[in-house]
Design an enzyme around this catalytic site. Structure first.
Site, PDB file in Angstrom:
ATOM      1  N   LYS A   1      -1.018 -10.657  43.673  1.00 50.56           N
ATOM      2  CA  LYS A   1      -1.403  -9.528  43.041  1.00 50.56           C
ATOM      3  C   LYS A   1      -2.638  -9.003  43.686  1.00 50.56           C
ATOM      4  O   LYS A   1      -2.517  -7.783  43.786  1.00 50.56           O
ATOM      5  CB  LYS A   1      -1.875  -9.839  41.489  1.00 50.56           C
ATOM      6  CG  LYS A   1      -0.497 -10.210  40.890  1.00 50.56           C
ATOM      7  CD  LYS A   1      -1.097 -10.415  39.312  1.00 50.56           C
ATOM      8  CE  LYS A   1       0.304 -10.586  38.443  1.00 50.56           C
ATOM      9  NZ  LYS A   1       0.098 -10.839  36.928  1.00 50.56           N
TER      10      LYS A   1
ATOM     11  N   LYS B   1      12.551 -10.529  41.242  1.00 49.12           N
ATOM     12  CA  LYS B   1      12.529 -10.754  39.790  1.00 49.12           C
ATOM     13  C   LYS B   1      12.405  -9.497  39.024  1.00 49.12           C
ATOM     14  O   LYS B   1      11.561  -8.322  39.759  1.00 49.12           O
ATOM     15  CB  LYS B   1      11.194 -11.588  39.267  1.00 49.12           C
ATOM     16  CG  LYS B   1      11.354 -11.779  37.695  1.00 49.12           C
ATOM     17  CD  LYS B   1      10.136 -12.678  37.394  1.00 49.12           C
ATOM     18  CE  LYS B   1      10.103 -12.817  35.814  1.00 49.12           C
ATOM     19  NZ  LYS B   1       8.787 -13.709  35.359  1.00 49.12           N
TER      20      LYS B   1
ATOM     21  N   LYS C   1       7.827  -5.162  35.688  1.00 49.83           N
ATOM     22  CA  LYS C   1       7.352  -3.675  35.274  1.00 49.83           C
ATOM     23  C   LYS C   1       6.446  -3.041  36.506  1.00 49.83           C
ATOM     24  O   LYS C   1       6.411  -1.938  36.419  1.00 49.83           O
ATOM     25  CB  LYS C   1       6.470  -3.716  34.155  1.00 49.83           C
ATOM     26  CG  LYS C   1       7.317  -4.575  32.811  1.00 49.83           C
ATOM     27  CD  LYS C   1       6.201  -4.439  31.724  1.00 49.83           C
ATOM     28  CE  LYS C   1       5.223  -5.814  31.531  1.00 49.83           C
ATOM     29  NZ  LYS C   1       4.308  -5.953  30.553  1.00 49.83           N
TER      30      LYS C   1
END
Length: 352
Positions: free
Chosen positions: A114, A207, A210
């Site tokens: 991230k 995957k 969002k």
């Protein structure tokens, strides 16, 4: 000491919940509330580890809550609340910041993914996120945590933190009446569900997320029938001239494997039965997967349409959503408050 079996899990209010959240987690949550004491949280403290627009965040918290309820979570059977209304989460997280080791956090792969190359500009909250997750779970002495594969490492850290806390403060824990020295039971992961890992419609090796830039990569719970049909129609397949002949071959073709898996999960049938449908409806030429996509569209619209309608109905009454969250937070504090009060005694804090 034997601890009561208790389930805890949660999702961030960032972006619209999608099919991967529903099949990978929420279907399992709904089933577990039939057999366990369940606590389900909208983890808004985790959401602000990256900047959120305050007005949009409030709306997102309510929308995720509405999605929980619309999908089948019963706020009377389960405890449903948003994290920031229960201060024990943040207070226990600070204690765990002082228990966890830097080396443990440095091994967390999600922070590396991230934060990317610009790690020096990532928030401290993003780095310490796993400690707060441990506090979320252990504040209730949860014994079972439904998680996806991507969160398994964080749950292992929560187990390490529980064990280290028990070791570091063993004398005080025993004095409090825990003869075996176990104050926090190490939580167990529950990685089950009809589709524990739903993949992107644009790339079967990634995957469904969002955070993916393309909205075409996912089916959102708020998508209408036309949007669902369009996304499935455009979903990536492959260039092979024939469908897979069996499950082993299916597993080697990720895009087709993903669509078959989604269909099986939504239809409530085995993956083999879904593959049999694909084989029976396949045609020659570039449209060999038309039959599968048509069947997938029908079952997706039938399953998700009522959920979308209920989310819209609930969002038209934000005061009722806020009432449900307030009631849930009161019930959550009734559990977490006494546990954290004992933490203060064990650690050596003075309290009134």
């Amino acid at each position: 000491m034997a601890f009561k079996e208790r389930v805890f899990s949660g999702m961030q209010p960032t972006g619209s919940l999608h099919l991967g959240n529903y099949l990978g987690a929420m279907v399992n949550w709904i089933e577990m509330q039939k057999t366990h004491e369940c606590i389900y949280c909208v983890v808004d403290l985790h959401a602000i580890t990256v900047w959120q627009d305050p007005k949009e965040l409030k709306n997102a918290i309510r929308q995720v809550t509405a999605a929980y309820i619309a999908s089948g979570l019963d706020p009377k059977k389960s405890i449903l609340f948003n994290q920031s209304q229960v201060p024990e989460h943040a207070e226990l997280a600070w204690v765990f910041n002082c228990v966890a080791r830097l080396g443990w956090l440095n091994r967390m792969t999600q922070f590396k993914e991230k934060a990317g190359k610009d790690r020096e500009n990532a928030s401290v909250g993003l780095y310490a996120y796993p400690n707060l997750m441990a506090a979320d779970i252990l504040a209730y002495r949860a014994t079972h945590v439904p998680v996806g594969e991507d969160q398994k490492q964080h749950l292992e850290l929560a187990r390490d933190i529980a064990q280290k806390f028990n070791n570091d403060f063993r004398d005080g824990i025993v004095e409090k009446g825990y003869a075996d020295g176990i104050f926090f039971p190490p939580p167990d992961p529950v990685i089950t569900g009809p589709a524990t890992r739903v993949m992107s419609l644009r790339d079967g090796t990634k995957k469904m997320s969002k955070s993916e830039p393309s909205d075409m990569s996912r089916i959102n719970l708020m998508d209408d029938a036309d949007a669902i049909a369009d996304k499935i129609k455009r979903a990536k397949t492959d260039m092979e001239p024939a469908p897979p002949s069996g499950l082993e071959e299916l597993g080697a073709r990720p895009e087709i494997d993903n669509l078959v898996g989604i269909y099986a999960a939504l239809a409530g049938i085995s993956k083999q039965a879904a593959l049999d449908l694909l084989i029976s409806t396949a045609t020659e030429g570039p449209s060999i997967y038309t039959g599968l996509k048509r069947a997938l569209t029908e079952v997706a619209v039938a399953r998700l349409g009522p959920i979308r309608a209920e989310i819209i109905r609930l969002m038209n009454d934000p005061a009722e959503i806020d009432r449900i969250l307030a009631d849930g937070s009161k019930r959550a504090r009734a559990i977490a408050g006494p546990i954290y009060a004992e933490v203060k005694d064990v650690v050596g804090f003075v309290r009134s």
